[in-house]
Design a protein around this motif. Structure first.
Motif, PDB file in Angstrom:
ATOM      1  N   LEU A  82      37.335 -15.958 -10.002  1.00 17.43           N
ATOM      2  CA  LEU A  82      36.014 -15.376 -10.148  1.00 17.43           C
ATOM      3  C   LEU A  82      36.055 -13.914  -9.717  1.00 17.43           C
ATOM      4  O   LEU A  82      36.726 -13.564  -8.747  1.00 17.43           O
ATOM      5  N   ALA A  83      35.330 -13.062 -10.422  1.00 23.61           N
ATOM      6  CA  ALA A  83      35.301 -11.634 -10.094  1.00 23.61           C
ATOM      7  C   ALA A  83      33.862 -11.187  -9.908  1.00 23.61           C
ATOM      8  O   ALA A  83      33.044 -11.337 -10.824  1.00 23.61           O
ATOM      9  N   ASP A  84      33.565 -10.663  -8.731  1.00 27.55           N
ATOM     10  CA  ASP A  84      32.248 -10.099  -8.450  1.00 27.55           C
ATOM     11  C   ASP A  84      32.387  -8.586  -8.451  1.00 27.55           C
ATOM     12  O   ASP A  84      32.806  -7.977  -7.461  1.00 27.55           O
ATOM     13  N   LEU A  85      32.046  -7.972  -9.583  1.00 27.79           N
ATOM     14  CA  LEU A  85      32.207  -6.525  -9.760  1.00 27.79           C
ATOM     15  C   LEU A  85      30.857  -5.825  -9.889  1.00 27.79           C
ATOM     16  O   LEU A  85      30.789  -4.698 -10.393  1.00 27.79           O
ATOM     17  N   ARG A  86      29.792  -6.455  -9.398  1.00 31.92           N
ATOM     18  CA  ARG A  86      28.453  -5.888  -9.561  1.00 31.92           C
ATOM     19  C   ARG A  86      28.324  -4.517  -8.917  1.00 31.92           C
ATOM     20  O   ARG A  86      27.589  -3.662  -9.410  1.00 31.92           O
ATOM     21  N   SER A  87      29.032  -4.289  -7.826  1.00 33.64           N
ATOM     22  CA  SER A  87      28.913  -3.002  -7.127  1.00 33.64           C
ATOM     23  C   SER A  87      29.537  -1.858  -7.915  1.00 33.64           C
ATOM     24  O   SER A  87      29.312  -0.685  -7.584  1.00 33.64           O
ATOM     25  N   LEU A  88      30.328  -2.164  -8.954  1.00 37.45           N
ATOM     26  CA  LEU A  88      30.961  -1.118  -9.756  1.00 37.45           C
ATOM     27  C   LEU A  88      30.071  -0.631 -10.892  1.00 37.45           C
ATOM     28  O   LEU A  88      30.324   0.435 -11.459  1.00 37.45           O
ATOM     29  N   VAL A  89      29.046  -1.407 -11.235  1.00 35.72           N
ATOM     30  CA  VAL A  89      28.190  -1.060 -12.367  1.00 35.72           C
ATOM     31  C   VAL A  89      27.311   0.133 -11.988  1.00 35.72           C
ATOM     32  O   VAL A  89      26.666   0.139 -10.941  1.00 35.72           O
ATOM     33  N   ASP A  90      27.317   1.166 -12.858  1.00 33.63           N
ATOM     34  CA  ASP A  90      26.517   2.379 -12.611  1.00 33.63           C
ATOM     35  C   ASP A  90      26.813   2.984 -11.249  1.00 33.63           C
ATOM     36  O   ASP A  90      25.912   3.475 -10.562  1.00 33.63           O
ATOM     37  N   ARG A  91      28.056   2.958 -10.880  1.00 30.62           N
ATOM     38  CA  ARG A  91      28.456   3.525  -9.594  1.00 30.62           C
ATOM     39  C   ARG A  91      28.267   5.043  -9.601  1.00 30.62           C
ATOM     40  O   ARG A  91      28.644   5.726 -10.549  1.00 30.62           O
ATOM     41  N   ARG A  92      27.669   5.581  -8.557  1.00 30.18           N
ATOM     42  CA  ARG A  92      27.455   7.016  -8.432  1.00 30.18           C
ATOM     43  C   ARG A  92      27.914   7.422  -7.034  1.00 30.18           C
ATOM     44  O   ARG A  92      27.150   7.305  -6.066  1.00 30.18           O
ATOM     45  N   PRO A  93      29.143   7.895  -6.894  1.00 31.30           N
ATOM     46  CA  PRO A  93      29.695   8.198  -5.579  1.00 31.30           C
ATOM     47  C   PRO A  93      28.894   9.266  -4.836  1.00 31.30           C
ATOM     48  O   PRO A  93      28.276  10.149  -5.448  1.00 31.30           O
ATOM     49  N   GLY A  94      28.918   9.183  -3.522  1.00 35.90           N
ATOM     50  CA  GLY A  94      28.232  10.158  -2.694  1.00 35.90           C
ATOM     51  C   GLY A  94      29.021  11.448  -2.580  1.00 35.90           C
ATOM     52  O   GLY A  94      30.141  11.571  -3.089  1.00 35.90           O
ATOM     53  N   PRO A  95      28.451  12.451  -1.901  1.00 44.63           N
ATOM     54  CA  PRO A  95      29.124  13.745  -1.760  1.00 44.63           C
ATOM     55  C   PRO A  95      30.369  13.637  -0.891  1.00 44.63           C
ATOM     56  O   PRO A  95      30.338  13.061   0.195  1.00 44.63           O
ATOM     57  N   SER A  96      31.455  14.175  -1.393  1.00 43.59           N
ATOM     58  CA  SER A  96      32.737  14.175  -0.682  1.00 43.59           C
ATOM     59  C   SER A  96      33.716  14.995  -1.500  1.00 43.59           C
ATOM     60  O   SER A  96      33.510  15.203  -2.701  1.00 43.59           O
ATOM     61  N   THR A  97      34.757  15.497  -0.860  1.00 47.53           N
ATOM     62  CA  THR A  97      35.829  16.178  -1.589  1.00 47.53           C
ATOM     63  C   THR A  97      37.118  15.379  -1.567  1.00 47.53           C
ATOM     64  O   THR A  97      38.128  15.827  -2.101  1.00 47.53           O
ATOM     65  N   SER A  98      37.092  14.191  -0.958  1.00 45.51           N
ATOM     66  CA  SER A  98      38.287  13.356  -0.929  1.00 45.51           C
ATOM     67  C   SER A  98      38.494  12.713  -2.293  1.00 45.51           C
ATOM     68  O   SER A  98      37.543  12.559  -3.066  1.00 45.51           O
ATOM     69  N   PRO A  99      39.734  12.321  -2.631  1.00 46.66           N
ATOM     70  CA  PRO A  99      39.983  11.705  -3.935  1.00 46.66           C
ATOM     71  C   PRO A  99      39.121  10.464  -4.157  1.00 46.66           C
ATOM     72  O   PRO A  99      38.888   9.669  -3.244  1.00 46.66           O
ATOM     73  N   LEU A 100      38.641  10.327  -5.376  1.00 49.49           N
ATOM     74  CA  LEU A 100      37.812   9.194  -5.762  1.00 49.49           C
ATOM     75  C   LEU A 100      38.715   8.018  -6.124  1.00 49.49           C
ATOM     76  O   LEU A 100      39.528   8.116  -7.052  1.00 49.49           O
ATOM     77  N   ALA A 101      38.597   6.914  -5.393  1.00 51.95           N
ATOM     78  CA  ALA A 101      39.421   5.729  -5.630  1.00 51.95           C
ATOM     79  C   ALA A 101      38.654   4.738  -6.485  1.00 51.95           C
ATOM     80  O   ALA A 101      37.546   4.323  -6.129  1.00 51.95           O
ATOM     81  N   VAL A 102      39.242   4.373  -7.615  1.00 48.14           N
ATOM     82  CA  VAL A 102      38.646   3.380  -8.518  1.00 48.14           C
ATOM     83  C   VAL A 102      39.700   2.319  -8.801  1.00 48.14           C
ATOM     84  O   VAL A 102      40.809   2.638  -9.235  1.00 48.14           O
ATOM     85  N   ARG A 103      39.369   1.056  -8.547  1.00 51.77           N
ATOM     86  CA  ARG A 103      40.264  -0.071  -8.839  1.00 51.77           C
ATOM     87  C   ARG A 103      39.453  -1.148  -9.536  1.00 51.77           C
ATOM     88  O   ARG A 103      38.467  -1.641  -9.000  1.00 51.77           O
ATOM     89  N   ILE A 104      39.867  -1.517 -10.727  1.00 57.32           N
ATOM     90  CA  ILE A 104      39.158  -2.542 -11.492  1.00 57.32           C
ATOM     91  C   ILE A 104      40.119  -3.687 -11.799  1.00 57.32           C
ATOM     92  O   ILE A 104      41.122  -3.491 -12.499  1.00 57.32           O
ATOM     93  N   PRO A 105      39.875  -4.896 -11.284  1.00 56.21           N
ATOM     94  CA  PRO A 105      40.716  -6.042 -11.641  1.00 56.21           C
ATOM     95  C   PRO A 105      40.423  -6.514 -13.059  1.00 56.21           C
ATOM     96  O   PRO A 105      39.291  -6.406 -13.543  1.00 56.21           O
ATOM     97  N   TYR A 106      41.455  -7.029 -13.726  1.00 61.54           N
ATOM     98  CA  TYR A 106      41.263  -7.516 -15.096  1.00 61.54           C
ATOM     99  C   TYR A 106      42.347  -8.542 -15.415  1.00 61.54           C
ATOM    100  O   TYR A 106      43.370  -8.635 -14.726  1.00 61.54           O
ATOM    101  N   ALA A 107      42.119  -9.302 -16.477  1.00 63.22           N
ATOM    102  CA  ALA A 107      43.099 -10.280 -16.954  1.00 63.22           C
ATOM    103  C   ALA A 107      43.964  -9.628 -18.024  1.00 63.22           C
ATOM    104  O   ALA A 107      43.439  -9.035 -18.968  1.00 63.22           O
ATOM    105  N   THR A 108      45.269  -9.742 -17.906  1.00 62.75           N
ATOM    106  CA  THR A 108      46.175  -9.194 -18.911  1.00 62.75           C
ATOM    107  C   THR A 108      46.147 -10.070 -20.164  1.00 62.75           C
ATOM    108  O   THR A 108      45.567 -11.163 -20.178  1.00 62.75           O
ATOM    109  N   LYS A 109      46.810  -9.610 -21.217  1.00 64.00           N
ATOM    110  CA  LYS A 109      46.850 -10.410 -22.454  1.00 64.00           C
ATOM    111  C   LYS A 109      47.593 -11.719 -22.256  1.00 64.00           C
ATOM    112  O   LYS A 109      47.455 -12.643 -23.062  1.00 64.00           O
ATOM    113  N   HIS A 110      48.402 -11.811 -21.184  1.00 71.99           N
ATOM    114  CA  HIS A 110      49.112 -13.063 -20.879  1.00 71.99           C
ATOM    115  C   HIS A 110      48.337 -13.910 -19.876  1.00 71.99           C
ATOM    116  O   HIS A 110      48.834 -14.957 -19.436  1.00 71.99           O
TER     117      HIS A 110
END
Length: 296
Positions: free
Chosen positions: A109-137
């Motif tokens: 099960l994947a709960d990715l609701r927090s990623l929808v319409d994500r709008r990061p806050g003010p910062s100059t540090s690198p933006l980290a984005v990780r999205i889990p997914y199922a491969t074709k296998h």
């Protein structure tokens, strides 16, 4: 006496994933066998970057090991905080224990609701984005991005005279100042010296641009031309690739599709359409219009 190895069997186990808005991920998986097995000191979730060899030493940039700890009810948990650097790419997810070869994990099960319409806050540090997914296998993998600055693509409109794009700029100290005088560059893959520019209209950290079909088709001589879109800011700053990564869709190429607009180019009839690449970067393709089938 140490606990026995995790009793994972021939069938690969699955992991549930929960994403947080900062870019962190939590993995929960069942532990077959005794409850003590969950406490084995060597149990780890192993992330291995696609195309790399197994790590030969701790700290290998292409492999990240996250300790697994009991989380109750026969389950174990691993946490990937947003502060742990995960270079851009596709990462296959394994579970490992002791001397046994790591096993690929299946997606649960994947709960990715927090990623929808994500709008990061003010910062100059690198933006980290990780999205889990199922491969074709059918295996569990992650798509990772690490960008600073980042130009997030928004609405893309295919209009009569050209393509209008909207976006937002993140991870710069003063987005409004950065965007003042900025331009969007369309760079032709076939001929890198061919660059078309469009001024940017800024509203705080949000921006709008328009590229005409005439600009993109002026040097087109048939076949396929691809134009990659970049945002160029103040002198001395590095250009930023325009991409769409702030949501829960790991691969947008087949999901976000746009109509191809016919255009009467000087060389031949053409069609123009924006699209997302395999890395979720925004590009535009110019191609030949298919011939009209004869009536029967």
């Amino acid at each position: 006496m140490s606990a026995p190895p995790l009793a994972f069997g021939a069938e690969n186990p699955s992991a549930d994933c929960i994403a947080d808005s900062a870019g962190g991920l939590t993995f929960d998986l069942d532990v077959p066998g005794s409850a003590d097995a969950a406490a084995h000191w060597s149990a780890a979730l192993v992330l291995r970057r696609r195309g790399s060899a197994p790590a030969e030493a701790p700290g290998d940039a292409d492999e990240v090991r996250l300790p697994l700890a009991p989380s109750g009810a026969g389950r174990v948990r691993a946490v990937l905080p947003s502060t742990v650097a995960l270079p851009e790419g596709r990462w296959d997810v394994h579970v490992a224990c002791g001397e046994a070869a790591p096993q690929r994990l299946l997606p649960g099960l994947a709960d990715l609701r927090s990623l929808v319409d994500r709008r990061p806050g003010p910062s100059t540090s690198p933006l980290a984005v990780r999205i889990p997914y199922a491969t074709k296998h059918g295996n569990l993998s992650l798509r990772s991005w690490l960008r600073a600055p980042h130009a997030e693509a928004g609405d893309v409109l295919v209009e009569d005279s050209g393509i209008t794009g909207h976006g937002s700029l993140y991870r710069v100290e003063d987005p409004g100042a950065w965007l003042a005088g900025a331009v969007v560059e369309a760079r032709c893959r076939r001929a890198p010296e061919l660059v078309r520019t469009a001024p940017v209209t800024a509203d705080g950290q949000d921006f709008t641009f328009a590229l005409s079909y005439a600009q993109l088709c002026e040097e087109w001589r048939g076949g396929l031309d691809v134009w990659d879109l970049w945002l160029r800011g103040p002198e001395g700053s590095q250009p930023v690739r325009i991409a769409r990564i702030l949501d829960d869709v790991a691969d947008k190429k087949q999901i976000f599709t746009y109509p191809a607009k016919p255009y009467a180019a000087s060389y031949a009839p053409a069609r123009v359409s924006p699209y997302y690449t395999v890395d979720n970067d925004l590009s535009i393709k110019v191609d030949e219009r298919p011939p009209v089938a004869a009536a029967r």
